[in-house]
Design an enzyme around this catalytic site. Structure first.
Site, mmCIF file in Angstrom:
data_model
loop_
_atom_site.group_PDB
_atom_site.id
_atom_site.type_symbol
_atom_site.label_atom_id
_atom_site.label_comp_id
_atom_site.label_asym_id
_atom_site.label_seq_id
_atom_site.Cartn_x
_atom_site.Cartn_y
_atom_site.Cartn_z
ATOM 1 C CE LYS A 5 -61.164 -65.154 -89.730
ATOM 2 N NZ LYS A 5 -61.675 -65.867 -88.541
ATOM 3 C CD1 TRP A 17 -66.975 -74.578 -91.129
ATOM 4 C CD2 TRP A 17 -68.735 -73.271 -90.723
ATOM 5 N NE1 TRP A 17 -66.562 -73.276 -91.275
ATOM 6 C CE2 TRP A 17 -67.620 -72.444 -91.035
ATOM 7 C CE3 TRP A 17 -69.954 -72.656 -90.420
ATOM 8 C CZ2 TRP A 17 -67.695 -71.050 -91.049
ATOM 9 C CZ3 TRP A 17 -70.024 -71.259 -90.441
ATOM 10 C CH2 TRP A 17 -68.911 -70.474 -90.752
ATOM 11 C CG ASP A 48 -59.128 -74.085 -87.752
ATOM 12 O OD1 ASP A 48 -58.195 -73.503 -87.184
ATOM 13 O OD2 ASP A 48 -60.324 -73.795 -87.576
ATOM 14 C CD GLU A 53 -63.463 -66.068 -82.493
ATOM 15 O OE1 GLU A 53 -63.811 -64.883 -82.520
ATOM 16 O OE2 GLU A 53 -63.610 -66.840 -83.453
ATOM 17 N NE ARG A 54 -63.298 -70.912 -81.630
ATOM 18 C CZ ARG A 54 -64.488 -71.478 -81.747
ATOM 19 N NH1 ARG A 54 -65.036 -72.146 -80.734
ATOM 20 N NH2 ARG A 54 -65.151 -71.400 -82.866
ATOM 21 C CD GLU A 79 -52.690 -67.781 -86.879
ATOM 22 O OE1 GLU A 79 -52.604 -66.862 -87.719
ATOM 23 O OE2 GLU A 79 -53.780 -68.227 -86.490
ATOM 24 C CG ASN A 96 -63.000 -63.481 -86.248
ATOM 25 O OD1 ASN A 96 -62.739 -63.623 -87.438
ATOM 26 N ND2 ASN A 96 -63.063 -64.510 -85.413
ATOM 27 C CE LYS A 111 -56.005 -70.541 -88.203
ATOM 28 N NZ LYS A 111 -57.345 -70.922 -87.787
ATOM 29 C CD GLU A 157 -60.609 -73.255 -82.166
ATOM 30 O OE1 GLU A 157 -59.625 -72.563 -82.470
ATOM 31 O OE2 GLU A 157 -61.660 -73.265 -82.825
ATOM 32 C CD GLU A 181 -63.373 -69.044 -89.707
ATOM 33 O OE1 GLU A 181 -63.028 -68.254 -88.821
ATOM 34 O OE2 GLU A 181 -63.368 -70.278 -89.560
ATOM 35 N NE ARG A 218 -55.005 -65.365 -88.620
ATOM 36 C CZ ARG A 218 -56.083 -66.096 -88.365
ATOM 37 N NH1 ARG A 218 -57.258 -65.752 -88.849
ATOM 38 N NH2 ARG A 218 -55.995 -67.187 -87.640
HETATM 39 C C1 BDP Z 1 -60.757 -71.197 -85.955
HETATM 40 C C2 BDP Z 1 -61.544 -70.722 -84.786
HETATM 41 C C3 BDP Z 1 -62.185 -69.393 -85.002
HETATM 42 C C4 BDP Z 1 -61.138 -68.390 -85.484
HETATM 43 C C5 BDP Z 1 -60.476 -68.948 -86.721
HETATM 44 C C6 BDP Z 1 -59.314 -68.093 -87.205
HETATM 45 O O1 BDP Z 1 -62.525 -71.680 -84.492
HETATM 46 O O2 BDP Z 1 -62.771 -68.985 -83.806
HETATM 47 O O3 BDP Z 1 -61.695 -67.164 -85.737
HETATM 48 O O4 BDP Z 1 -59.931 -70.194 -86.459
HETATM 49 O O5 BDP Z 1 -58.182 -68.522 -87.025
HETATM 50 O O6 BDP Z 1 -59.918 -72.196 -85.491
HETATM 51 O O7 BDP Z 1 -59.515 -67.036 -87.772
#
Ligand code: BDP
Length: 673
Positions: free
Chosen positions: A261, A515, A338, A141-142, A360, A184, A333, A366, A265, A298
């Site tokens: 997490k 979003w 984000d 992911e990313r 973090e 995730n 973060k 990304e 999301e 998180r």
């Molecule tokens: C966002 C990303 C996503 C991550 C999420 C995260 O787009 O893919 O799952 O953060 O940090 O920046 O959980």
């Protein structure tokens, strides 16, 4: 004459340059012909063996002494050198000696090894951890550097040489932990079969001081254990986690702990059962505590119903301050939203006095051009570390408060993958390097880090003709990217899914409103920006005095965060006397022009670099210039539909058409280039 001299220079340099595919990163490549003697007062151990070998192969000296000293065990070390070409490394731990060895090698490699020096180092954070967002199916992911490094199908029988290299590279910059899988999280990572494979990685990493951690899926008791619930207060759920943790430690006695997490999301979490984050975290913490493991919980939470996504983490977590177990640390973060190109610091820092918090950072770019754009992130992280939270009055810097807690830790979302050069591009490697160095010492300056990285990655020679120009490019690159993407505090105007190109127009009916880009910039005929003042979402109130009132005032607010905190009229006069609209236009063009300068600068450096790396950077800079232009045209033409003002006539004219860009962005054209 001039031509002849140039050809001679080229010839000499090309003999000196060896082919480079980026695989060695910043580590040394020329092995000593004559090995120095390494003396050690310790019995052999895998870690000491590595330290000795590294020194013998890559450090040229007469004699090096490694001494284990008494005192509280830690990763710090002392180095002293004398005039007889001898060096002594002292530490209270074997790992400290290894870190000291890498320090010595780095000094020599970068041409900074001097006699009679005394160095003393202690890390800022005890736990310096990479977070891999790697999935079970090898996708990342990313991730922008190929497939996952972890080959689950091959393990445990086939051992990729990259596992050891990975550990070595991380140890060389002081990283001592790795979360192997995506936040995730797929519950399968906790299956007995997978744990057997993970154990193999942990065994390979151990001598290099790298501890393994795992991201867990909060619903694992249901998904894996076939229980009816994952309620953290349910007895059977606690029992399930207890025995899972026991199983993990029977295989990996120094397992680091869990990253979670939860309720974010779409991930499950304690709130699904009417419980709090603290209930969830503490249940896991209790299982890990006897073994010395920790929970990294998180704080990346936000919901579509919130009036200001940037406020939610604070709102959910501050009331829980003091309720978390001692071996829980909240992973936050750097910014409130984000990993945007620039954000003010997350207001949670400083606001939870009775809870440990870990920053973090995102190494993988990304939202900053991914592996294609040259953006050196140390400057961004320095701005973050040096932010004054005012939580205990003036001078309460994030770099100080996060390094003085019950647990001190920091995480960086990795940019590594299976690509030969590990990170997708040469300059992206510098961000991995910078994360490690800052996790070790959060007071290092971007200049110092870039300097070390350039010398070790390329060459310690050609001070003014090579090192200085490359450094200048790196040190200005973050601000450059902010300018052509989101200057003056703009945020969130990316393409919805891939987060690569501009999509300020994005508004999809039925899609979560937070979003869509329009949620973030709020452009209208009056102005642009998100009103987080007392007349808006009141996000400013989450900051300590006097920051709350500074951010609240349109005149006092730092202009780099102006549109983050204020909805500003197009004709508002900024400090330089020009209107917001004109400043916006000028910031974008400045960003584009800087990248064009990087292209020119890089081409001039061709004689100093091997062809392979020269061409790959050159290619990326072309892409970056095109993209910067695209960003500028997209943002300005779109915002112009609200400002109704001309782009200043002395500025270059757009080369793209707004409607075409809109169509192209939805078809992902910018990504396909
Ligand atoms: C966002 C990303 C996503 C991550 C999420 C995260 O787009 O893919 O799952 O953060 O940090 O920046 O959980």
């Amino acid at each position: 004459m001039c031509k002849i001299i140039t050809s001679i220079v080229f010839l000499v340099l090309s003999l000196y340059l060896t082919a480079e595919d980026g695989n060695r990163l910043w580590l040394p490549f020329s092995v000593n012909k004559q090995q120095p003697s390494v003396v050690c007062n310790l019995k052999e151990s895998p870690t000491i063996e590595i330290a000795k070998q590294e020194l013998q192969k890559y450090f040229s000296a007469e004699k090096i002494t490694l001494t284990l000293t008494k005192g509280s065990v830690g990763d710090g070390y002392k180095i002293s050198t004398n005039a007889n070409n001898e060096a002594i490394i002292q530490s209270t731990s074997e790992l400290g000696l290894l870190y000291g060895a890498y320090h010595l090698i780095r000094l020599q490699q970068s041409g900074k090894m001097f006699p009679n020096t005394n160095i003393s180092e202690t890390p800022s954070y005890q736990r310096r951890i990479l977070n891999h967002w790697d999935n079970f199916d090898y996708s990342i992911e990313r991730g922008y550097a190929g497939k996952s490094l972890w080959k689950w199908d091959e393990l445990p029988s086939i051992i990729s040489p990259r596992y050891r290299q990975y550990a070595r590279v991380n140890a060389s910059i002081g990283i001592n932990g790795t979360v192997l899988n995506n936040v995730n999280a797929n519950a399968v990572f906790l299956s007995s079969e997978m744990l057997g494979k993970i154990k193999i990685l942990a065994d390979i990493f151990r001598p290099y001081g790298i501890k393994v951690y795992l991201s867990i899926n909060f619903s694992s008791p249901v998904l894996l254990g076939k229980l009816k619930t994952s309620d953290p207060l349910n007895k059977d759920v606690c029992k399930w986690w207890d025995s899972k943790v026991k199983e993990i430690y029977s295989l990996i006695p120094d397992f680091g702990g869990f990253l979670v997490k939860a309720n974010s999301e779409g991930q499950s979490g304690p709130q699904d059962f009417g419980r709090t984050h603290a209930d969830g975290a503490n249940m896991l913490a209790k299982c890990l505590q006897p073994y010395g493991g920790i929970v990294m919980w998180r704080a990346f939470v936000y919901s579509p119903s919130s009036d200001d996504r940037g406020k939610q983490a604070y709102d959910e977590f501050v009331p829980l301050d003091g309720k978390f177990a001692d071996n829980v640390i909240i992973q936050v973060k750097n910014g409130p939203v984000d990993f945007q190109p620039r954000e003010p610091f997350n207001s949670l820092f400083g606001s939870m006095k009775n809870t440990s918090l870990m920053p973090e950072l995102q190494v993988t770019q990304e939202y900053l051009g991914q592996s294609k754009h040259l953006v050196f992130l140390a400057n961004m992280w320095q701005e973050f570390f040096n932010s004054d939270t005012y939580c205990d009055g003036k001078g309460s810097y994030i770099k100080t408060i996060t390094a003085n807690q019950k647990i001190n830790a920091i995480a960086g979302v990795a940019n590594t993958g299976g690509d030969t050069n590990w990170c997708g591009s040469i300059f992206a490697q510098a961000n991995w390097y910078a994360f490690g160095r800052l996790a070790w010492n959060n007071e290092l300056t971007p200049d110092e880090i870039a300097d070390e990285w350039i010398r070790t990655t390329f060459t310690p020679d050609f001070e003014t003709s090579f090192i200085e120009p490359v450094k200048n490019m790196m040190l200005s690159s973050w601000e450059t990217c902010v300018n052509y993407m989101m200057p003056i505090g703009l945020t969130g105007i990316f393409t919805c899914n891939d987060h690569y190109g501009p999509e300020p127009w994005s508004y999809v009916e039925g899609w979560r409103k937070d979003w869509n880009a329009v949620y973030y910039h709020r452009a209208d005929s009056i102005g642009v920006g998100f009103n987080r003042t007392t007349t808006g979402s009141n996000g400013v109130s989450q900051y300590f005095y006097p920051l709350d009132s500074i951010y609240n005032s349109i005149d006092a607010c730092p202009e780099k965060f102006l549109l983050w905190f204020h909805h500003v009229p197009w004709n508002y006069r900024m400090k330089n006397g020009k209107t917001l609209w004109e400043n916006l236009c000028r910031a974008y063009i400045q960003g584009v022009n800087n990248v064009r300068e990087y292209q020119k600068l890089w081409d001039r450096l061709e004689p100093y670099i091997d062809n392979e790396r020269f061409l790959s950077v050159q290619k990326n800079l072309k892409i970056q210039t095109n993209d910067a232009l695209w960003w500028k045209d997209a943002a300005l033409l779109y915002f112009q539909t609200f400002s109704k003002q001309p782009i200043p006539y002395d500025m270059e004219r757009p080369v793209h058409d707004l409607q075409e860009m809109i169509d192209d962005s939805y078809s992902g054209k910018i990504m396909k280039r």
